[in-house]
Structures are given as structure tokens and as C-alpha cells.
Design a protein around this motif. Structure first.
Motif, PDB file in Angstrom:
ATOM      1  N   ASN A  66       0.832  -1.202   0.000  1.00 52.43           N
ATOM      2  CA  ASN A  66       0.000   0.000   0.000  1.00 52.43           C
ATOM      3  C   ASN A  66       0.866   1.252   0.000  1.00 52.43           C
ATOM      4  O   ASN A  66       0.690   2.154  -0.819  1.00 52.43           O
ATOM      5  N   THR A  67       1.822   1.315   0.894  1.00 48.11           N
ATOM      6  CA  THR A  67       2.647   2.510   1.029  1.00 48.11           C
ATOM      7  C   THR A  67       3.495   2.744  -0.212  1.00 48.11           C
ATOM      8  O   THR A  67       3.498   3.852  -0.765  1.00 48.11           O
ATOM      9  N   LEU A  68       4.202   1.727  -0.672  1.00 48.14           N
ATOM     10  CA  LEU A  68       5.080   1.903  -1.827  1.00 48.14           C
ATOM     11  C   LEU A  68       4.291   2.081  -3.124  1.00 48.14           C
ATOM     12  O   LEU A  68       4.675   2.877  -3.980  1.00 48.14           O
ATOM     13  N   GLY A  69       3.173   1.383  -3.253  1.00 48.91           N
ATOM     14  CA  GLY A  69       2.348   1.537  -4.450  1.00 48.91           C
ATOM     15  C   GLY A  69       1.765   2.933  -4.573  1.00 48.91           C
ATOM     16  O   GLY A  69       1.817   3.555  -5.643  1.00 48.91           O
ATOM     17  N   VAL A  70       1.248   3.460  -3.501  1.00 51.93           N
ATOM     18  CA  VAL A  70       0.688   4.825  -3.531  1.00 51.93           C
ATOM     19  C   VAL A  70       1.799   5.844  -3.733  1.00 51.93           C
ATOM     20  O   VAL A  70       1.608   6.853  -4.410  1.00 51.93           O
ATOM     21  N   PHE A  71       2.973   5.582  -3.164  1.00 48.06           N
ATOM     22  CA  PHE A  71       4.094   6.496  -3.355  1.00 48.06           C
ATOM     23  C   PHE A  71       4.445   6.610  -4.842  1.00 48.06           C
ATOM     24  O   PHE A  71       4.666   7.715  -5.350  1.00 48.06           O
TER      25      PHE A  71
END
Length: 125
Positions: A48-53
Motif C-alpha cells: 500500500n505505502t510503496l504503491g501509492v508512493f
């Protein structure tokens, strides 16, 4: 108004969006395939964090080209996501640990033994 992006912007934006999709898909597969809650919660948090980043960096590149100035509003979204996603995962894990400990204690009480009774001699004689 439709704006055509030049290749030097379109290629990194497309690459970031594709990478974001793969990372998010990997996190989702980890959620489905890993065996227990504690290992399951780890994969989606990272995905979630890396994908949205990656999506937000692509958005910054696109908006900065279209507006003809540096647009960094998306950094606020990234900042809040980086703070809230791990904190939420930690709170969920703590709740699961407490629930598991409570269930084990209840099971021990139902079986008629308490924690630490196995070390003491039997005094029911």
C-alpha cells in the motif's frame, strides 16, 4: 483540455504506474496467501505505502508539467500515508496479540489450570 505529454515525461510516469500496480498486486497476493494474521498484515502495508508512493510521484511529474511549475501537494498525501499505514498495522497487530493472549487464558481456565500451576506441586490431597 487535453494535454499531450512528451515522451520524457510519459515514459517515467507510465513506468511508475506499472510498478505501482505490480507492487500493489504483490501486497494483495501476500494478503491472500500468507498463513497467519501477523504475516498477512505485513505485505499489504508495504504494498500500500510503496504503491501509492509511486502513483503520487507519477502525479507530481504530470501535474508539474501541465501546470508549468513544481506541484508538490501530493507530498502531503504521501506524508500522511507513510505515518498512518504503519501505525494502523501496529495497532491491529497489538489488538490481535491481546485477543490471542485472552483466548489462551480462557482456554487454560476452561481446562482447569492457570498459568504457572504446572510448576507448583499438587496440593489437593
Amino acid at each position: 483540455m487535453t494535454v499531450t505529454l512528451p515522451f520524457w515525461i510519459a515514459i517515467p510516469v507510465a513506468a511508475l504506474l506499472v510498478i505501482s500496480g505490480f507492487i500493489t498486486l504483490t501486497g494483495t497476493l501476500g494478503l491472500l496467501r500468507l498463513p497467519n494474521f501477523f504475516s498477512r498484515i505485513h505485505a499489504p502495508t508495504l504494498g500500500n505505502t510503496l504503491g501509492v508512493f509511486c502513483v503520487l510521484v507519477a502525479s507530481i511529474l504530470t501535474a508539474s508539467y501541465i501546470e508549468e511549475r513544481v506541484v508538490v501537494h501530493q507530498i502531503l498525501i504521501t506524508f500522511f500515508l507513510v505515518i498512518t499505514s504503519p501505525v494502523t498495522a501496529m495497532l491491529l497487530m497489538r489488538a490481535a496479540i491481546k485477543r490471542q493472549a485472552r483466548a489462551e487464558l480462557k482456554k487454560q481456565v476452561e481446562e482447569g489450570r492457570l498459568v504457572g500451576e504446572s510448576d507448583q506441586p499438587d496440593s489437593q490431597n
